[in-house]
Design a protein around this motif. Structure first.
Motif, short mmCIF file in Angstrom:
data_model
loop_
_atom_site.label_atom_id
_atom_site.label_comp_id
_atom_site.label_asym_id
_atom_site.label_seq_id
_atom_site.Cartn_x
_atom_site.Cartn_y
_atom_site.Cartn_z
N ARG A 1 -1.13 2.23 3.02
CA ARG A 1 -1.83 0.95 3.19
C ARG A 1 -2.94 0.79 2.17
O ARG A 1 -3.19 -0.30 1.65
N ALA A 2 -3.62 1.91 1.87
CA ALA A 2 -4.72 1.86 0.89
C ALA A 2 -4.20 1.50 -0.49
O ALA A 2 -4.83 0.72 -1.22
N VAL A 3 -3.06 2.07 -0.89
CA VAL A 3 -2.48 1.72 -2.20
C VAL A 3 -2.16 0.23 -2.25
O VAL A 3 -2.43 -0.44 -3.26
N ILE A 4 -1.62 -0.31 -1.16
CA ILE A 4 -1.30 -1.73 -1.12
C ILE A 4 -2.58 -2.56 -1.19
O ILE A 4 -2.64 -3.59 -1.87
N GLU A 5 -3.63 -2.12 -0.51
CA GLU A 5 -4.91 -2.83 -0.59
C GLU A 5 -5.45 -2.80 -2.01
O GLU A 5 -5.95 -3.81 -2.52
N VAL A 6 -5.35 -1.66 -2.67
CA VAL A 6 -5.82 -1.53 -4.05
C VAL A 6 -5.02 -2.44 -4.98
O VAL A 6 -5.54 -2.95 -5.98
N SER A 7 -3.76 -2.69 -4.64
CA SER A 7 -2.94 -3.57 -5.48
C SER A 7 -3.53 -4.97 -5.57
O SER A 7 -3.26 -5.70 -6.53
N GLY A 8 -4.31 -5.35 -4.57
CA GLY A 8 -4.96 -6.65 -4.58
C GLY A 8 -4.04 -7.82 -4.28
O GLY A 8 -4.44 -8.98 -4.42
N ASN A 9 -2.81 -7.52 -3.84
CA ASN A 9 -1.85 -8.58 -3.54
C ASN A 9 -1.83 -8.82 -2.04
O ASN A 9 -1.31 -8.01 -1.27
N ARG A 10 -2.40 -9.92 -1.61
CA ARG A 10 -2.54 -10.17 -0.17
C ARG A 10 -1.19 -10.37 0.51
O ARG A 10 -1.04 -10.12 1.71
N TRP A 11 -0.18 -10.82 -0.24
CA TRP A 11 1.14 -11.01 0.36
C TRP A 11 1.77 -9.65 0.68
O TRP A 11 2.41 -9.49 1.73
N LEU A 12 1.61 -8.71 -0.21
CA LEU A 12 2.11 -7.36 0.07
C LEU A 12 1.45 -6.79 1.31
O LEU A 12 2.10 -6.16 2.14
N LEU A 13 0.15 -6.99 1.42
CA LEU A 13 -0.59 -6.46 2.56
C LEU A 13 -0.10 -7.08 3.86
O LEU A 13 0.12 -6.39 4.86
N SER A 14 0.10 -8.39 3.84
CA SER A 14 0.56 -9.09 5.04
C SER A 14 1.97 -8.68 5.43
O SER A 14 2.27 -8.39 6.59
N ILE A 15 2.87 -8.63 4.45
CA ILE A 15 4.27 -8.32 4.72
C ILE A 15 4.43 -6.90 5.24
O ILE A 15 5.27 -6.62 6.10
N SER A 16 3.62 -5.97 4.71
CA SER A 16 3.81 -4.55 5.03
C SER A 16 3.14 -4.11 6.33
O SER A 16 3.40 -3.01 6.81
N ALA A 17 2.29 -4.95 6.90
CA ALA A 17 1.49 -4.53 8.05
C ALA A 17 2.35 -3.99 9.19
O ALA A 17 2.12 -2.88 9.70
N ALA A 18 3.34 -4.75 9.62
CA ALA A 18 4.19 -4.30 10.73
C ALA A 18 5.09 -3.14 10.31
O ALA A 18 5.37 -2.24 11.11
N MET A 19 5.49 -3.13 9.05
CA MET A 19 6.41 -2.08 8.58
C MET A 19 5.80 -0.70 8.72
O MET A 19 6.50 0.27 9.05
N TYR A 20 4.49 -0.58 8.52
CA TYR A 20 3.91 0.75 8.51
C TYR A 20 3.80 1.39 9.89
O TYR A 20 3.64 2.61 9.99
N HIS A 21 3.93 0.62 10.94
CA HIS A 21 4.08 1.23 12.26
C HIS A 21 5.39 2.02 12.30
O HIS A 21 5.46 3.12 12.86
N HIS A 22 6.44 1.48 11.69
CA HIS A 22 7.72 2.17 11.66
C HIS A 22 7.71 3.33 10.67
O HIS A 22 8.33 4.36 10.92
N VAL A 23 7.01 3.16 9.56
CA VAL A 23 6.86 4.27 8.61
C VAL A 23 6.21 5.46 9.32
O VAL A 23 6.65 6.61 9.17
N HIS A 24 5.17 5.17 10.09
CA HIS A 24 4.49 6.21 10.86
C HIS A 24 5.46 6.87 11.83
O HIS A 24 5.49 8.10 11.96
N TRP A 25 6.26 6.09 12.50
CA TRP A 25 7.23 6.58 13.48
C TRP A 25 8.22 7.54 12.83
O TRP A 25 8.46 8.65 13.30
#
Length: 223
Positions: free
Chosen positions: A145-169
């Motif tokens: 998530r931090a790498v995506i935040e550093v990318s500065g692309n708010r669309w990437l951050l929004s799109i990936s938010a739910a996905m990372y719950h599954h990445v964690h799983w």
């Protein structure tokens, strides 16, 4: 007319309770407290959490939309199964998002961003050495998530938010085997970002996702 005291939002307590139930339900699924394929009735969950059925029902709707449970006729909620198709689909999306994010992060990272990423690496190394794999899984998701935040692309951050719950799983299932390799791959990615080398960062991110996918698929039980 003068108002005194703190203004309260209508339904604030209800929303807060729903969010607490949602966070705990999601955590128990990700951590394996509720196993894949296990049936979860509203009554049982209400008893587990010590709440009424209403916030449980609302939380189940959210985790169904996120793909953590399936609502089946006459059976209620059943925890989803991380089958091969689901894992492959997840990593196909991860590869696209994370390679893009890595390249942008290498172009846009500040020295403070690099310090933040390296601190996450240090914390992950410590957790790995201590065999605290719940913490390792949390830090793995936090790092991406931090790498995506550093990318500065708010669309990437929004799109990936739910996905990372599954990445964690997915990561949590094989964390003990995967953690040391994942940490080394993250080092390569951070070094590329620090060097402002988008091509190397993109390559590092792609290699990392491919290795993670291979490890996750190897964790699937064979028929």
């Amino acid at each position: 007319m003068e108002q005194t005291g703190e203004m309260r939002t209508i339904g604030a307590d209800h929303v807060a309770l729903r969010e607490q139930v949602l966070a705990e339900l999601r955590r128990r699924i990700v951590d394996g407290d509720y196993a894949q394929g296990e049936r979860l009735t509203e009554t049982r969950l209400a008893d587990d959490f010590g709440v009424s059925r209403n916030p449980v029902r609302e939380a189940l709707r959210v985790v169904e939309a996120e793909g953590f449970v399936h609502i089946l006729p006459r059976r209620g909620a059943v925890v989803a199964t991380l089958d091969e198709a689901a894992v492959r689909d997840l990593f196909a999306v991860r590869e696209q998002l994370e390679t893009l994010a890595a390249g942008l992060a290498a172009e846009r990272a500040t020295p403070q961003d690099v310090v933040r990423l390296r601190r996450l690496l240090d914390d992950a190394s410590e957790a790995t050495e201590g065999k605290d794999f719940d913490r390792v899984a949390e830090l793995n998701s936090a790092f991406h998530r931090a790498v995506i935040e550093v990318s500065g692309n708010r669309w990437l951050l929004s799109i990936s938010a739910a996905m990372y719950h599954h990445v964690h799983w997915v990561f949590r299932v094989g964390a003990a085997q995967r953690a040391p390799h994942s940490w080394e791959e993250h080092i390569r990615l951070v070094e590329a970002i620090a060097a402002a080398n988008p091509a190397e960062a993109t390559s590092a991110a792609r290699d990392h996702v491919e290795a993670a996918a291979k490890a996750a698929l190897a964790q699937r039980p064979t028929a």
